[in-house]
Design a protein around this motif. Structure first.
Motif, PDB file in Angstrom:
ATOM      1  N   UNK A  19       0.828  -1.206   0.000  1.00 16.51           N
ATOM      2  CA  UNK A  19       0.000   0.000   0.000  1.00 16.51           C
ATOM      3  C   UNK A  19       0.863   1.257   0.000  1.00 16.51           C
ATOM      4  N   UNK A  20       1.979   1.232   0.737  1.00 18.29           N
ATOM      5  CA  UNK A  20       2.852   2.401   0.822  1.00 18.29           C
ATOM      6  C   UNK A  20       3.578   2.663  -0.496  1.00 18.29           C
ATOM      7  N   UNK A  21       3.851   1.614  -1.256  1.00 18.17           N
ATOM      8  CA  UNK A  21       4.473   1.819  -2.560  1.00 18.17           C
ATOM      9  C   UNK A  21       3.530   2.583  -3.492  1.00 18.17           C
ATOM     10  N   UNK A  22       2.238   2.367  -3.314  1.00 17.95           N
ATOM     11  CA  UNK A  22       1.239   3.092  -4.116  1.00 17.95           C
ATOM     12  C   UNK A  22       0.993   4.492  -3.570  1.00 17.95           C
ATOM     13  N   UNK A  23       1.123   4.642  -2.246  1.00 21.17           N
ATOM     14  CA  UNK A  23       0.831   5.922  -1.595  1.00 21.17           C
ATOM     15  C   UNK A  23       1.908   6.198  -0.547  1.00 21.17           C
ATOM     16  N   UNK A  24       3.045   6.810  -0.946  1.00 18.06           N
ATOM     17  CA  UNK A  24       4.141   7.062  -0.002  1.00 18.06           C
ATOM     18  C   UNK A  24       3.742   7.938   1.187  1.00 18.06           C
ATOM     19  N   UNK A  25       2.651   8.684   1.066  1.00 24.48           N
ATOM     20  CA  UNK A  25       2.208   9.541   2.158  1.00 24.48           C
ATOM     21  C   UNK A  25       1.343   8.798   3.173  1.00 24.48           C
ATOM     22  N   UNK A  26       1.121   7.519   2.960  1.00 17.84           N
ATOM     23  CA  UNK A  26       0.297   6.722   3.874  1.00 17.84           C
ATOM     24  C   UNK A  26       0.888   6.768   5.287  1.00 17.84           C
ATOM     25  N   UNK A  27       0.061   6.989   6.318  1.00 18.64           N
ATOM     26  CA  UNK A  27       0.576   7.028   7.691  1.00 18.64           C
ATOM     27  C   UNK A  27       1.241   5.711   8.085  1.00 18.64           C
ATOM     28  N   UNK A  28       2.274   5.819   8.911  1.00 19.57           N
ATOM     29  CA  UNK A  28       2.973   4.634   9.407  1.00 19.57           C
ATOM     30  C   UNK A  28       2.083   3.946  10.431  1.00 19.57           C
ATOM     31  N   UNK A  29       1.943   2.630  10.308  1.00 13.26           N
ATOM     32  CA  UNK A  29       1.061   1.866  11.173  1.00 13.26           C
ATOM     33  C   UNK A  29       1.853   1.070  12.216  1.00 13.26           C
ATOM     34  N   UNK A  30       1.304   1.012  13.419  1.00  7.55           N
ATOM     35  CA  UNK A  30       1.832   0.138  14.473  1.00  7.55           C
ATOM     36  C   UNK A  30       0.868  -1.022  14.629  1.00  7.55           C
ATOM     37  N   UNK A  31       1.377  -2.234  14.505  1.00  7.55           N
ATOM     38  CA  UNK A  31       0.573  -3.445  14.637  1.00  7.55           C
ATOM     39  C   UNK A  31       0.694  -3.962  16.065  1.00  7.55           C
ATOM     40  N   UNK A  32      -0.433  -4.019  16.759  1.00  8.34           N
ATOM     41  CA  UNK A  32      -0.487  -4.564  18.108  1.00  8.34           C
ATOM     42  C   UNK A  32      -1.471  -5.730  18.140  1.00  8.34           C
ATOM     43  N   UNK A  33      -1.281  -6.596  19.107  1.00  8.68           N
ATOM     44  CA  UNK A  33      -2.169  -7.752  19.252  1.00  8.68           C
ATOM     45  C   UNK A  33      -2.712  -7.738  20.683  1.00  8.68           C
ATOM     46  N   UNK A  34      -3.983  -7.394  20.803  1.00  8.60           N
ATOM     47  CA  UNK A  34      -4.607  -7.206  22.113  1.00  8.60           C
ATOM     48  C   UNK A  34      -5.779  -8.159  22.258  1.00  8.60           C
ATOM     49  N   UNK A  35      -5.765  -8.968  23.324  1.00  7.92           N
ATOM     50  CA  UNK A  35      -6.833  -9.933  23.596  1.00  7.92           C
ATOM     51  C   UNK A  35      -7.117 -10.806  22.371  1.00  7.92           C
ATOM     52  N   UNK A  36      -6.054 -11.218  21.726  1.00 12.14           N
ATOM     53  CA  UNK A  36      -6.191 -12.119  20.578  1.00 12.14           C
ATOM     54  C   UNK A  36      -6.547 -11.419  19.288  1.00 12.14           C
ATOM     55  N   UNK A  37      -6.727 -10.093  19.325  1.00 15.09           N
ATOM     56  CA  UNK A  37      -7.088  -9.357  18.123  1.00 15.09           C
ATOM     57  C   UNK A  37      -5.949  -8.518  17.580  1.00 15.09           C
ATOM     58  N   UNK A  38      -5.977  -8.260  16.291  1.00 18.16           N
ATOM     59  CA  UNK A  38      -4.968  -7.459  15.609  1.00 18.16           C
ATOM     60  C   UNK A  38      -5.468  -6.028  15.543  1.00 18.16           C
ATOM     61  N   UNK A  39      -4.732  -5.099  16.151  1.00 19.36           N
ATOM     62  CA  UNK A  39      -5.158  -3.703  16.200  1.00 19.36           C
ATOM     63  C   UNK A  39      -4.120  -2.819  15.529  1.00 19.36           C
ATOM     64  N   UNK A  40      -4.560  -1.874  14.707  1.00 21.15           N
ATOM     65  CA  UNK A  40      -3.681  -0.923  14.049  1.00 21.15           C
ATOM     66  C   UNK A  40      -3.788   0.442  14.702  1.00 21.15           C
ATOM     67  N   UNK A  41      -2.625   1.053  14.931  1.00 23.01           N
ATOM     68  CA  UNK A  41      -2.559   2.403  15.451  1.00 23.01           C
ATOM     69  C   UNK A  41      -1.596   3.200  14.588  1.00 23.01           C
ATOM     70  N   UNK A  42      -1.833   4.475  14.434  1.00 24.54           N
ATOM     71  CA  UNK A  42      -0.942   5.328  13.666  1.00 24.54           C
ATOM     72  C   UNK A  42       0.241   5.765  14.517  1.00 24.54           C
TER      73      UNK A  42
END
Length: 213
Positions: free
Chosen positions: A189-212
């Motif tokens: 996705x970033x190769x298509x849109x270099x301005x895309x916000x940087x994402x932090x991948x976290x795993x909370x209570x078995x779920x995948x959560x994205x934060x900027x």
């Protein structure tokens, strides 16, 4: 991650391909999985001289996740580990007369080059679930293959028993760890849109959560 944009025959305009390595089957951690080169920070990574420094917006983004000194060391570790595992140098030729060539960087500097930090873009962060026996808080960087001293890999450490360039669809079809698959999709996705916000991948209570970041 190293991304190659040539057509494989020396020309330009080819579909982007990413370098992947398969972990040796004898490893206790993720044996046989395909991954990006990388590893942990060494104490020496904090004091290593560079041919170029991090680009301003990359340094600023890293500083939102850690101290500036550690952010630079993380980038240094990415370049060092890539060299150790693949023999590839993200570097530029420099006069290394004053550099002390000892420790884990000795073989890198023996090539007459120093790390090219300006070639790195900070693209993602990932923090493993707290219940995992092996945990990491990782930052992922991308460099264009044009920043390599040579496209010919060296022997490497043996941690990766196979190296190859894959287009995105072929890479996604490999036996990948969950987080590697997520970062691979993110970088596409970033190769298509270099301005895309940087994402932090976290795993909370078995779920995948994205934060900027």
């Amino acid at each position: 991650m190293i991304v190659r944009r040539d057509d494989g025959a020396g020309g330009s305009g080819g579909e982007p391909r990413v370098l992947m390595g398969r972990r040796h089957g004898g490893h206790a951690f993720m044996p046989g999985k395909w991954v990006f080169p990388g590893g942990g920070v060494d104490r020496g990574d904090f004091a290593v001289p560079a041919a170029t420094e991090l680009v301003g917006h990359v340094a600023a983004a890293l500083a939102r996740t850690t101290t500036p000194a550690r952010g630079r060391a993380l980038a240094m570790a990415a370049i060092r580990e890539t060299f150790e595992e693949t023999g590839l140098l993200v570097a530029k030729p420099v006069d290394l007369a004053p550099v002390k060539r000892t420790g884990p960087w000795r073989d890198f500097f023996a090539a007459g080059v120093a790390p090219d930090l300006a070639a790195l873009d900070f693209v993602a962060r990932a923090i493993t679930p707290p219940v995992r026996p092996r945990r990491f808080d990782a930052r992922f960087f991308v460099a264009d293959a044009a920043a390599l001293v040579s496209l010919d890999p060296g022997g490497g450490s043996g941690e990766l028993d196979e190296l190859a360039w894959f287009d995105w669809d072929a890479a996604a079809a490999l036996d990948l760890p969950q987080i590697t698959r997520a970062i691979l999709a993110e970088v596409k996705l970033r190769l298509r849109d270099p301005a895309r916000p940087i994402q932090c991948h976290r795993f909370v209570r078995g779920g995948h959560r994205l934060e900027t970041v």
